[in-house]
Design a protein around this motif. Structure first.
Motif, PDB file in Angstrom:
ATOM      1  N   ALA A 160       1.109   6.659  -6.699  1.00 36.85           N
ATOM      2  CA  ALA A 160      -0.227   6.699  -7.553  1.00 36.85           C
ATOM      3  C   ALA A 160      -0.525   8.100  -8.158  1.00 36.85           C
TER       4      ALA A 160
ATOM      5  N   ARG B   9       1.685   2.485  -3.337  1.00 37.14           N
ATOM      6  CA  ARG B   9       0.736   3.112  -4.038  1.00 37.14           C
ATOM      7  C   ARG B   9       0.427   4.477  -3.555  1.00 37.14           C
TER       8      ARG B   9
ATOM      9  N   LYS C 196       2.630   1.784 -14.990  1.00 37.52           N
ATOM     10  CA  LYS C 196       2.313   2.024 -13.669  1.00 37.52           C
ATOM     11  C   LYS C 196       2.296   3.356 -13.345  1.00 37.52           C
TER      12      LYS C 196
ATOM     13  N   THR D  25       0.883  -1.411   0.101  1.00 35.42           N
ATOM     14  CA  THR D  25      -0.051   0.050  -0.040  1.00 35.42           C
ATOM     15  C   THR D  25       0.968   1.295  -0.030  1.00 35.42           C
TER      16      THR D  25
END
Ligand code: NDP
Length: 480
Positions: A276, A272, A320, A269
């Motif tokens: 992100a 991310r 990504k 996590t």
């Protein structure tokens, strides 16, 4: 070349002065469209249209307004692929992110507020032996919504949906850097049956179109999301005009990792929450604090995963991470990496621009960057970078990490990783932020209050908070 237009009084129209500005595609660094360089004249036309529409829109029932907004939600959904491609092209984010996050969330925003308003109730306060108070909540009138480039349609709709649902007419300005999906939205709105003038979208620069919205005396409330400096200017300008203000501003969010957390879930996590949307989410955790006993273990596992993140053009299904939003923004982020080195930081991975093959060779790509060895109070750790750059800092005690976490001027969100329930609640209570995630990140329930403390903003969005912001309360007392 795609030339977009303003949406005023239900029509797609050219700007009054006929001037346009270039719209760049971050993936290639090339101009691919033009957007209106609107001025106060365009804002004036929008206000005239909105004032005319207000009695019609505000006198509709919640159900009637909700039905139109549901049609907008469905209209976006029907053109999903087009919206996804437009968002990715305009912003540089991977197509997969626009498809899984941005556009679905814009659809939900309309859906959510279209139905929420039907459940929104006002209060009544009974005074024993004396009488009763009841409170009405009416729409404000014409309101302004100004949004940033990082989550373009997502944040644009997050503001205009509650404003419209509660009966206001709206003058909205998306960021001039990412205007494309707001333009597609105006096409959807045109076909939704919404009366002309209820929603007006004026494209252009903050200093002209944005400023004209903030200064217009007939625009009674401003809902703004963007940088803290711009927010400060807006507060300074709109405050003396007694406008209602909601300001969602910058952040420098701490990610606090205790040794007793579920390690694998946390590392996954944390990758991310760091990278992100190329780190360009106001809720990304850019300062990672790790309990010293697991610092080296975390560092190794985190870097191994970060180095597997493929930086590629946004249409590559393996991407990504895509491009950052603009050349000036890329240069700003790279300058912060240089600053981190000057401040004594060690670049553990990344730290440079990524050059892709043609036709993406002039795009704005930055390798995900991890830095250690900086003091908590240096500029790199205090100022918002808003890109794919995070710092690692070890800590020994809860007290120490809370001091470091709370040391910035910001207070938007924080993430806490621990398996100790008491510690989770205790630290959540003491971190100065409006939004806390424990053992998770970016789980959003649209009913919850959203916003920050300190220099991260004033007011809250989401659920009832948004509907309260976009209405004026009036209390009526009747004696027995
Ligand atoms: P900016 O503050 O530069 O711009 C935000 C919006 O305001 C844009 O539409 C901009 O137009 C407009 N604007 C700029 N100057 C003025 C002005 N003088 N008067 C009126 N409007 C103006 O922010 P960014 O677009 O760079 O967005 C990034 C920032 O947004 C970051 O700081 C980030 O943390 C913050 N943010 C906060 C969130 C939150 O919920 N708290 C969520 C997402 C982002 P133009 O594009 O033409 O400059």
């Amino acid at each position: 070349m795609i030339r977009i237009q303003n949406f005023i009084n239900g029509e797609l129209v050219a700007p009054v002065k006929g001037q346009y500005i270039d719209n760049y595609e971050p993936a290639t660094g090339k101009v691919y469209g033009e957007i209106p360089n609107s001025t106060e004249e365009d804002v004036e036309l929008a206000v005239i249209a909105a004032e005319k529409a207000f009695p019609i829109w505000s006198n509709m029932t919640n159900e009637e307004r909700g039905a139109i907004m549901m049609r907008i939600s469905l209209g976006i959904e029907k053109r999903m692929d087009e919206f996804v491609a437009a968002e990715s092209r305009d912003n540089g984010k991977p197509l997969s992110l626009a498809a899984h996050v941005d556009i679905p969330r814009a659809i939900s925003n309309f859906h959510f507020f279209a139905t929420a308003v039907e459940h929104f109730a006002s209060e009544s306060h009974y005074m024993e032996g004396m009488g009763i108070n009841y409170t009405t909540r009416k729409p404000i009138g014409v309101v302004g919504c100004i949004s940033p480039w990082n989550l373009p349609l997502y944040l644009f709709s997050w503001k205009i949906a509650p404003a419209l649902a509660s009966g206001n007419c709206v003058i909205a300005k998306p960021s001039e850097i990412t205007p494309y999906t707001a333009y597609l939205l105006s096409e959807v709105v045109k076909e939704s049956g919404m009366p002309a003038g209820v929603l007006n979208i004026v494209h252009g620069l903050g200093q002209f179109a944005g400023d004209a919205i903030v200064k217009h005396p007939k625009i009674k409330a401003i809902s703004f999301t963007g940088g803290t400096k711009t927010g400060e200017y807006i507060a300074r300008t709109a405050g003396p005009m007694f406008k209602k203000l909601s300001l969602e501003l910058g952040g420098k969010n701490p990610n606090i990792i205790f040794a007793d957390c579920e390690f694998d879930e946390m590392v996954k996590t944390t990758v991310r929450s760091s990278f992100a949307n190329q780190g360009q989410i106001c809720l990304c955790g850019s300062r990672i604090f790790i309990e010293r006993s697991i610092y080296e273990k975390f560092k190794a596992a985190f870097i191994e995963r970060v180095e597997k993140l493929t930086v590629s053009n946004p249409t590559d299904p393996n991407a990504k991470m895509g491009a950052v939003v603009s050349k000036p923004h890329m240069e700003k982020v790279l300058s912060y990496i240089e600053l981190a080195k000057e401040e004594g930081g060690t670049i553990l991975t990344g730290g440079h621009q990524v050059h892709l093959e043609a036709p993406y060779n002039e795009g704005y790509y930055i390798a995900p960057t991890v830095i250690e060895g900086l003091s908590y109070d240096c500029r790199t750790n205090q100022e918002e970078i808003f890109g794919p750059v995070v710092t690692l800092t070890p800590f020994d005690t809860e007290e120490e990490v809370l001091m470091m976490a709370n040391s910035t001027v910001y207070g938007l969100s924080a993430t806490i990783w621990t398996s100790d329930l008491k510690r989770a609640h205790r630290t959540a209570d003491k971190v100065q932020a409006g939004i806390i995630w424990i053992n998770s990140w970016l789980v959003r329930d649209l009913r919850t209050p959203f916003g920050g403390v300190k220099a991260s903003g004033v007011g809250r969005e989401g659920g009832w908070e948004a509907l309260r912001f976009f209405t004026e309360a009036k209390n009526v007392f009747i004696p027995y």
